[in-house]
Each structure stands twice: as C-alpha cells, then as structure tokens.
Design an enzyme around this catalytic site. Structure first.
Site, PDB file in Angstrom:
ATOM      1  N   ASP A 150       0.800  -1.225   0.000  1.00 52.56           N
ATOM      2  CA  ASP A 150       0.000   0.000   0.000  1.00 52.56           C
ATOM      3  C   ASP A 150       0.833   1.276   0.000  1.00 52.56           C
ATOM      4  O   ASP A 150       0.397   2.318   0.457  1.00 52.56           O
ATOM      5  CB  ASP A 150      -0.894  -0.018   1.237  1.00 52.56           C
ATOM      6  CG  ASP A 150      -0.102  -0.267   2.518  1.00 52.56           C
ATOM      7  OD1 ASP A 150       1.118  -0.020   2.501  1.00 52.56           O
ATOM      8  OD2 ASP A 150      -0.698  -0.698   3.518  1.00 52.56           O
ATOM      9  N   GLU A 196      -0.254  -8.996  -1.334  1.00 57.64           N
ATOM     10  CA  GLU A 196      -0.942  -8.451  -0.154  1.00 57.64           C
ATOM     11  C   GLU A 196      -2.112  -7.556  -0.578  1.00 57.64           C
ATOM     12  O   GLU A 196      -2.237  -6.394  -0.208  1.00 57.64           O
ATOM     13  CB  GLU A 196       0.017  -7.668   0.760  1.00 57.64           C
ATOM     14  CG  GLU A 196      -0.520  -7.446   2.164  1.00 57.64           C
ATOM     15  CD  GLU A 196       0.415  -6.618   3.040  1.00 57.64           C
ATOM     16  OE1 GLU A 196       0.579  -5.415   2.799  1.00 57.64           O
ATOM     17  OE2 GLU A 196       1.014  -7.195   3.951  1.00 57.64           O
ATOM     18  N   GLU A 218      -2.173   5.090   3.055  1.00 58.21           N
ATOM     19  CA  GLU A 218      -2.089   3.712   2.552  1.00 58.21           C
ATOM     20  C   GLU A 218      -3.436   3.137   2.129  1.00 58.21           C
ATOM     21  O   GLU A 218      -3.520   2.361   1.183  1.00 58.21           O
ATOM     22  CB  GLU A 218      -1.438   2.806   3.601  1.00 58.21           C
ATOM     23  CG  GLU A 218       0.060   3.044   3.800  1.00 58.21           C
ATOM     24  CD  GLU A 218       0.379   4.205   4.733  1.00 58.21           C
ATOM     25  OE1 GLU A 218      -0.567   4.867   5.237  1.00 58.21           O
ATOM     26  OE2 GLU A 218       1.569   4.475   4.954  1.00 58.21           O
ATOM     27  N   HIS A 251       5.490   4.632  14.079  1.00 56.75           N
ATOM     28  CA  HIS A 251       5.901   5.477  12.951  1.00 56.75           C
ATOM     29  C   HIS A 251       4.728   5.933  12.102  1.00 56.75           C
ATOM     30  O   HIS A 251       4.909   6.581  11.075  1.00 56.75           O
ATOM     31  CB  HIS A 251       6.875   4.709  12.049  1.00 56.75           C
ATOM     32  CG  HIS A 251       6.199   3.640  11.234  1.00 56.75           C
ATOM     33  ND1 HIS A 251       5.987   3.747   9.881  1.00 56.75           N
ATOM     34  CD2 HIS A 251       5.665   2.470  11.598  1.00 56.75           C
ATOM     35  CE1 HIS A 251       5.358   2.666   9.457  1.00 56.75           C
ATOM     36  NE2 HIS A 251       5.143   1.870  10.482  1.00 56.75           N
ATOM     37  N   ARG A 304       1.963   7.826  10.242  1.00 59.99           N
ATOM     38  CA  ARG A 304       1.721   9.232   9.959  1.00 59.99           C
ATOM     39  C   ARG A 304       0.556   9.795  10.776  1.00 59.99           C
ATOM     40  O   ARG A 304       0.603  10.918  11.259  1.00 59.99           O
ATOM     41  CB  ARG A 304       1.313   9.355   8.491  1.00 59.99           C
ATOM     42  CG  ARG A 304       2.230  10.137   7.628  1.00 59.99           C
ATOM     43  CD  ARG A 304       1.765   9.975   6.188  1.00 59.99           C
ATOM     44  NE  ARG A 304       2.894   9.664   5.332  1.00 59.99           N
ATOM     45  CZ  ARG A 304       3.717  10.572   4.836  1.00 59.99           C
ATOM     46  NH1 ARG A 304       3.542  11.839   5.083  1.00 59.99           N
ATOM     47  NH2 ARG A 304       4.729  10.215   4.085  1.00 59.99           N
ATOM     48  N   HIS A 340      12.100   4.813  14.789  1.00 63.11           N
ATOM     49  CA  HIS A 340      12.000   5.040  13.335  1.00 63.11           C
ATOM     50  C   HIS A 340      12.690   6.357  12.985  1.00 63.11           C
ATOM     51  O   HIS A 340      12.592   7.332  13.740  1.00 63.11           O
ATOM     52  CB  HIS A 340      10.515   5.095  12.963  1.00 63.11           C
ATOM     53  CG  HIS A 340      10.241   4.953  11.502  1.00 63.11           C
ATOM     54  ND1 HIS A 340      10.346   6.006  10.630  1.00 63.11           N
ATOM     55  CD2 HIS A 340       9.898   3.880  10.757  1.00 63.11           C
ATOM     56  CE1 HIS A 340      10.052   5.583   9.401  1.00 63.11           C
ATOM     57  NE2 HIS A 340       9.776   4.285   9.456  1.00 63.11           N
TER      58      HIS A 340
HETATM   59  N1  UDP Z   1      11.222  -3.977  11.465  1.00 65.37           N
HETATM   60  C1  UDP Z   1      12.605  -4.126  11.442  1.00 65.37           C
HETATM   61  N2  UDP Z   1      13.370  -3.376  12.314  1.00 65.37           N
HETATM   62  C2  UDP Z   1      12.814  -2.493  13.203  1.00 65.37           C
HETATM   63  C3  UDP Z   1      11.402  -2.358  13.219  1.00 65.37           C
HETATM   64  C4  UDP Z   1      10.638  -3.104  12.327  1.00 65.37           C
HETATM   65  O1  UDP Z   1      13.142  -4.906  10.655  1.00 65.37           O
HETATM   66  O2  UDP Z   1      13.552  -1.860  13.939  1.00 65.37           O
HETATM   67  C5  UDP Z   1      10.417  -4.769  10.510  1.00 65.37           C
HETATM   68  C6  UDP Z   1       9.287  -5.550  11.120  1.00 65.37           C
HETATM   69  O3  UDP Z   1       9.717  -6.830  11.494  1.00 65.37           O
HETATM   70  C7  UDP Z   1       8.252  -5.605  10.005  1.00 65.37           C
HETATM   71  C8  UDP Z   1       8.536  -4.357   9.213  1.00 65.37           C
HETATM   72  O4  UDP Z   1       9.792  -3.860   9.632  1.00 65.37           O
HETATM   73  O5  UDP Z   1       8.456  -6.718   9.153  1.00 65.37           O
HETATM   74  C9  UDP Z   1       7.449  -3.350   9.458  1.00 65.37           C
HETATM   75  O6  UDP Z   1       7.774  -2.174   8.852  1.00 65.37           O
HETATM   76  P1  UDP Z   1       7.117  -0.794   9.255  1.00 65.37           P
HETATM   77  O7  UDP Z   1       6.616  -0.895  10.663  1.00 65.37           O
HETATM   78  O8  UDP Z   1       8.113   0.252   8.902  1.00 65.37           O
HETATM   79  O9  UDP Z   1       5.938  -0.637   8.210  1.00 65.37           O
HETATM   80  P2  UDP Z   1       4.443  -1.161   8.149  1.00 65.37           P
HETATM   81  O10 UDP Z   1       4.454  -2.636   8.303  1.00 65.37           O
HETATM   82  O11 UDP Z   1       3.658  -0.454   9.217  1.00 65.37           O
HETATM   83  O12 UDP Z   1       4.004  -0.755   6.782  1.00 65.37           O
END
Ligand code: UDP
Length: 378
Positions: free
Chosen positions: A96, A118, A132, A213, A215, A245
């Site tokens: 997304d 996804e 998203e 993180h 928004r 983040h």
């Molecule tokens: N993640 C990571 N290191 C960190 C924090 C998160 O590798 O310090 C991984 C986590 O395991 C997951 C992904 O990042 O697979 C999630 O990414 P994020 O939270 O940035 O984005 P979202 O999933 O909310 O789109």
C-alpha cells in the site's frame, strides 16, 4: 522467457517481497528484474543486505522532507521510464505504499498486467492508515492478479467487484520472511548477536518491544505514546526496547518527553532501527509488543506474542479475531492500562499469548510464483 519486473521502495515491501523474488527466480521460464525506488533509503538497504539482494535498477528517489505529491510524481515518471526500457511482461507490486500505487499506475498506462501482493487489506477509513488505505484501493481495479493474504482480504476484493477468478488466497509472505530469517539466525547466531549487549542488563525484567511510525499518530498521538512509555518504565520491573524510526516526527518527540537517550531512563532502551534478524530476535525475546506497524501485527502472532496496536482501526482484523492483537489507540491512559493488565494478570496474558499464524503458513511466495508463471503461460 517472460520478464517480471518487481518494484518496491520501503522496508516492509522489501521484507515481504524478498521471498517472492527468490521464488520467482527459481521458477523456470521467468526472468526476474528488480527495481527499488528507495522511497525509504536506509531502512530498505538494511533488508537488501540481509536478503542478499542487489537490485537491478535503483532509482534512489528519497529526498529529505519529501512531500507525498512530489514523491508520487517522481515515482510515476521514474517507474514509467524504467518500464519503457525494461519492457516487462508483468509488473509485481506489494502492499500500500506510494511506490506500489505509482508502479501499478505506470504499468496500467502501458497496458502491462500487474500482480498485487498483499491485496485486499481494508480498514474502511481513508484516513487510517493514511495515505495507505487509498494507495491500495487504487491498485485494486488495475491489478490482473490479486494475492490476498487471507479469506477476509479476498472477501473485501469481491465486495469491490474484482473478478473472483483473479483473486487467490496465498497467505502473507511476511510469514515466509519471518521463518526464513529465524532459520538463518538459528544457524548463525552472530547475525543477531548485537542484541546480547542490549538484553544482558535486563535479565529479570519483563520486556516490551515498541515501534511507532504511523503518519496519523504524528503530533498529539506520538506525545501520548511517549508519556505512556514513561509510566510503563516507572513500574521498575519492566524494560522497553524501542528501535526508533528515523522519521523526524518520532525521535525528537520521544527525546523531549522521555529525556536524553543516555543516562536518562535506563528502562527505555532507544536504539536505531534494528536490521531484520535483530528485530526478529527481539520479537522472540520480548513478552509483549506495543506497535502501530502493519507488518509487526502480522509477525507477533506467529511467535505467540500479544500485540497491543496503537491505532483506532486495523486492516488486519485477523489478529484481533484470533485474540492475539488488541486495538488500543493512542490514548495514554488506555495504553498504560492495557500494558499493565497484560503484565499483571497472567490469565489475560495467557489468553493472548498463543503462537498461531492467521496470516499465512510460510508458503505464500511459492504459491505466488507458481500463479504468475501460470499466467505467463496463458
Ligand atoms: N522492522 C525491522 N526493524 C525495526 C522495526 C521493524 O526490521 O527496527 C520490521 C518488522 O519486522 C516488520 C517491518 O519492519 O516486518 C514493518 O515495517 P514498518 O513498521 O516500517 O511498516 P508497516 O508494516 O507499518 O508498513
């Protein structure tokens, strides 16, 4: 040979696509090309290096303080030019992000079919998560193949009149990524050895893993989260591991409310973002997770970790339905109450701490590669 162009730009896309890229790469008849937009440079590169992936094309589009409209315009132009050069038979996008949305649109302008990994996640609220929810809705009418992680996601697509024979329930590839990474860490503990120094002084304390993180939580929400973390740390028996983040809306708010990283509150350990093996190990080591992330909501149940989701709505209701996730929003008192409840009530904790995989079985990438290969043959 059919050429498959796989496009991604952020950490979660890289985590969820590396198993797909591997599976496509070992499928006869397919030539895989990878293009990163580097919408999030540093976090993306961490995953590329762990997954041993060198992108064929790197647009390096990240700009400090980038606005959504400028980013989207540059993505659309940049990705269109890549497609004109590469002439792919199929384009694969994930999730997304602005990269997924612009990649799908650029492919559509060239009448190249799009496969969406996804597909079908919906919160029903275009401002949660923002932007998203609309990014993924824009991909839906364009995509020719929809890889829904769950039956719930497939049903959402059918409600939007997407042709049922183009929707396939594959599971979420994040489970593939998590299992692959756990196996690598088990075989080579040094891969996540950096966590030893962090965890050693915490022996005897309960551990809460924190990420934030989103928004829509910037501003008041972030400040409320920071105050809640301070109150949790004040218990004394609990430590918080918090990879911060890099978005400038996160760190400075935390520093202002929690205090300086060094010497301030030893129970709140703020680190740079952890690379994926370290994060997976932290997930396995913690007692519970406090997060507004999408991907973390999918990973925590696989390791039996209760996850309190700091959002008002979720497009991933499967974890809530299965009882391992709970929506707690960003109200300070509510966050503190829910965390204390899990730490103090062993019955409440046991009810949420159950390892299961509502999001997939670890074989999603193989199914996706086979379905794409099949579509190329027809
Ligand atoms: N993640 C990571 N290191 C960190 C924090 C998160 O590798 O310090 C991984 C986590 O395991 C997951 C992904 O990042 O697979 C999630 O990414 P994020 O939270 O940035 O984005 P979202 O999933 O909310 O789109």
């Amino acid at each position: 040979m059919s050429t498959i162009l796989v496009i991604f730009g952020t950490r979660p896309e890289a985590i969820k696509l590396f198993p797909v890229i591997r599976a496509l790469g070992s499928t006869p008849g397919l030539r895989v090309r990878t293009c990163v937009t580097a919408q999030h440079r540093g976090l993306l590169d961490q995953v590329l290096s762990i997954a041993d992936l060198t992108p064929d094309i790197d647009l390096d589009l990240m700009e400090p303080g980038q606005t959504l409209d400028r980013l989207t315009a540059r993505l659309l132009t940049g990705l269109g030019e890549v497609m004109d050069r590469e002439r792919p038979d199929w384009v694969v996008v994930q999730g997304d992000t602005a990269t997924a949305m612009a990649g799908a649109l650029a492919a559509y302008y060239r009448q190249v079919p799009v496969a969406h990994v996804e597909a079908g996640l919906r919160s029903g609220d275009i401002y949660h998560p923002w932007p998203e929810e609309v990014n993924r809705r824009i991909v839906a009418p364009i995509a020719a193949l929809h890889f829904a992680p769950t039956g719930t996601a497939a049903a959402a697509l059918k409600r939007e009149n997407i042709a049922p024979d183009t929707i396939h329930v594959t599971g979420n590839t994040v489970v593939d990524a998590l299992q692959w990474t756990r196996a690598r860490v088990a075989a080579d503990p040094d891969l996540a050895g950096g966590l030893d120094d962090v965890l050693a002084p915490l022996t005897g304390k309960r551990l809460v893993l924190v990420t934030t993180h989103r928004r829509e939580n910037f501003g008041d929400g972030m400040a409320a989260i920071a105050r809640a973390l301070v109150r949790i740390a004040d218990r004394g028996d609990t430590a918080l591991l918090f990879p911060v983040h890099p978005n400038p809306q996160v760190g400075p708010v935390m520093d202002a409310i929690i205090g300086a990283k060094e010497g301030g509150r030893p129970e709140i350990i703020r680190t740079a973002p952890l690379d994926y093996p370290h994060f997976v190990r932290a997930l396995a080591a913690c007692d519970l997770v406090l997060s507004d992330s999408g991907g973390v909501q999918e990973e925590a149940p696989a390791l039996g970790k209760p996850v309190l989701v700091m959002r008002e709505t979720t497009e991933r209701p499967e974890g809530v339905a299965a009882g391992t996730a709970r929506l707690v929003g960003t109200d300070e008192d509510r966050i503190v109450h829910e965390v204390f409840n899990l730490l103090d009530d062993s019955g409440a904790y046991a009810a949420m701490a159950r390892a299961h995989n509502p999001f997939g079985d670890g074989h999603a990438a193989a199914r996706i590669a086979e379905l794409i290969a099949d579509a190329c043959r027809h």
